[in-house]
Write a protein that holds these residues in place. Structure first.
Motif, PDB file in Angstrom:
ATOM      1  N   LYS A  50       4.106   9.886  -9.710  1.00 55.85           N
ATOM      2  CA  LYS A  50       3.455  10.258 -10.969  1.00 55.85           C
ATOM      3  C   LYS A  50       3.010  11.713 -10.938  1.00 55.85           C
ATOM      4  O   LYS A  50       3.179  12.447 -11.911  1.00 55.85           O
ATOM      5  CB  LYS A  50       2.250   9.359 -11.227  1.00 55.85           C
ATOM      6  N   ARG A  51       2.453  12.131  -9.821  1.00 50.09           N
ATOM      7  CA  ARG A  51       1.991  13.512  -9.692  1.00 50.09           C
ATOM      8  C   ARG A  51       3.172  14.487  -9.821  1.00 50.09           C
ATOM      9  O   ARG A  51       3.104  15.464 -10.539  1.00 50.09           O
ATOM     10  CB  ARG A  51       1.271  13.695  -8.360  1.00 50.09           C
ATOM     11  N   LYS A  52       4.256  14.206  -9.133  1.00 51.49           N
ATOM     12  CA  LYS A  52       5.419  15.092  -9.177  1.00 51.49           C
ATOM     13  C   LYS A  52       6.106  15.044 -10.539  1.00 51.49           C
ATOM     14  O   LYS A  52       6.607  16.041 -11.027  1.00 51.49           O
ATOM     15  CB  LYS A  52       6.412  14.726  -8.083  1.00 51.49           C
ATOM     16  N   TYR A  53       6.129  13.863 -11.156  1.00 52.20           N
ATOM     17  CA  TYR A  53       6.798  13.717 -12.448  1.00 52.20           C
ATOM     18  C   TYR A  53       6.059  14.489 -13.525  1.00 52.20           C
ATOM     19  O   TYR A  53       6.678  15.119 -14.383  1.00 52.20           O
ATOM     20  CB  TYR A  53       6.882  12.233 -12.823  1.00 52.20           C
ATOM     21  N   GLN A  54       4.732  14.485 -13.479  1.00 50.03           N
ATOM     22  CA  GLN A  54       3.954  15.208 -14.471  1.00 50.03           C
ATOM     23  C   GLN A  54       4.194  16.713 -14.365  1.00 50.03           C
ATOM     24  O   GLN A  54       4.199  17.411 -15.357  1.00 50.03           O
ATOM     25  CB  GLN A  54       2.468  14.910 -14.312  1.00 50.03           C
ATOM     26  N   GLN A  95       4.078   5.634  -5.512  1.00 49.35           N
ATOM     27  CA  GLN A  95       3.979   5.679  -6.965  1.00 49.35           C
ATOM     28  C   GLN A  95       3.002   6.763  -7.424  1.00 49.35           C
ATOM     29  O   GLN A  95       3.270   7.460  -8.404  1.00 49.35           O
ATOM     30  CB  GLN A  95       3.552   4.315  -7.504  1.00 49.35           C
ATOM     31  N   LYS A  96       1.893   6.901  -6.725  1.00 50.45           N
ATOM     32  CA  LYS A  96       0.938   7.957  -7.062  1.00 50.45           C
ATOM     33  C   LYS A  96       1.580   9.329  -6.898  1.00 50.45           C
ATOM     34  O   LYS A  96       1.435  10.207  -7.754  1.00 50.45           O
ATOM     35  CB  LYS A  96      -0.303   7.853  -6.175  1.00 50.45           C
ATOM     36  N   ASP A  97       2.292   9.496  -5.789  1.00 52.17           N
ATOM     37  CA  ASP A  97       2.968  10.772  -5.537  1.00 52.17           C
ATOM     38  C   ASP A  97       4.042  11.027  -6.594  1.00 52.17           C
ATOM     39  O   ASP A  97       4.206  12.148  -7.087  1.00 52.17           O
ATOM     40  CB  ASP A  97       3.563  10.762  -4.135  1.00 52.17           C
ATOM     41  N   ASN A 150       2.229   1.838  -3.407  1.00 52.00           N
ATOM     42  CA  ASN A 150       1.205   2.446  -4.267  1.00 52.00           C
ATOM     43  C   ASN A 150       1.088   3.939  -4.005  1.00 52.00           C
ATOM     44  O   ASN A 150       0.970   4.734  -4.944  1.00 52.00           O
ATOM     45  CB  ASN A 150      -0.153   1.768  -4.057  1.00 52.00           C
ATOM     46  N   ASP A 151       1.135   4.331  -2.737  1.00 52.00           N
ATOM     47  CA  ASP A 151       1.067   5.750  -2.394  1.00 52.00           C
ATOM     48  C   ASP A 151       2.278   6.506  -2.937  1.00 52.00           C
ATOM     49  O   ASP A 151       2.143   7.599  -3.497  1.00 52.00           O
ATOM     50  CB  ASP A 151       0.976   5.947  -0.875  1.00 52.00           C
ATOM     51  N   GLU A 178       0.838  -1.203   0.000  1.00 52.96           N
ATOM     52  CA  GLU A 178       0.000   0.000   0.000  1.00 52.96           C
ATOM     53  C   GLU A 178       0.877   1.259   0.000  1.00 52.96           C
ATOM     54  O   GLU A 178       0.582   2.235  -0.691  1.00 52.96           O
ATOM     55  CB  GLU A 178      -0.928   0.011   1.205  1.00 52.96           C
ATOM     56  N   GLN A 179       1.948   1.194   0.775  1.00 45.55           N
ATOM     57  CA  GLN A 179       2.866   2.332   0.844  1.00 45.55           C
ATOM     58  C   GLN A 179       3.528   2.564  -0.515  1.00 45.55           C
ATOM     59  O   GLN A 179       3.680   3.704  -0.952  1.00 45.55           O
ATOM     60  CB  GLN A 179       3.920   2.051   1.917  1.00 45.55           C
TER      61      GLN A 179
END
Length: 68
Positions: free
Chosen positions: A61-65, A57-59, A54-55, A51-52
């Motif tokens: 992706k957000r920062k990379y974009q 990875q979401k962060d 996944n969190d 779960e950590q």
């Protein structure tokens, strides 16, 4: 810009650390199962680590974009 790159490197490092812990826990789980011991705690820890990841990875992706 440098701050974003530093944060991305930190997130990637955190993902790798979680993955290493999961791999290590899986080895312990196999050994414990062979001895007939309860593996619930390690299995729960692996779920928490996944779960950590996944969190993270979401962060990531957000920062990379936003870094482009």
């Amino acid at each position: 810009m440098l701050d974003v790159k530093y944060n991305i490197k930190g997130l990637v490092s955190s993902i790798y650390e979680c993955q290493k812990k999961i791999i290590l826990n899986r080895r312990f789980i196999r050994e414990m199962e062979a001895e007939g011991q309860d593996t619930t705690l390690l299995e729960n820890e692996n779920l928490r680590l996944e779960e950590q990841i996944n969190d993270f990875q979401k962060d990531l992706k957000r920062k990379y974009q936003f870094s482009y």
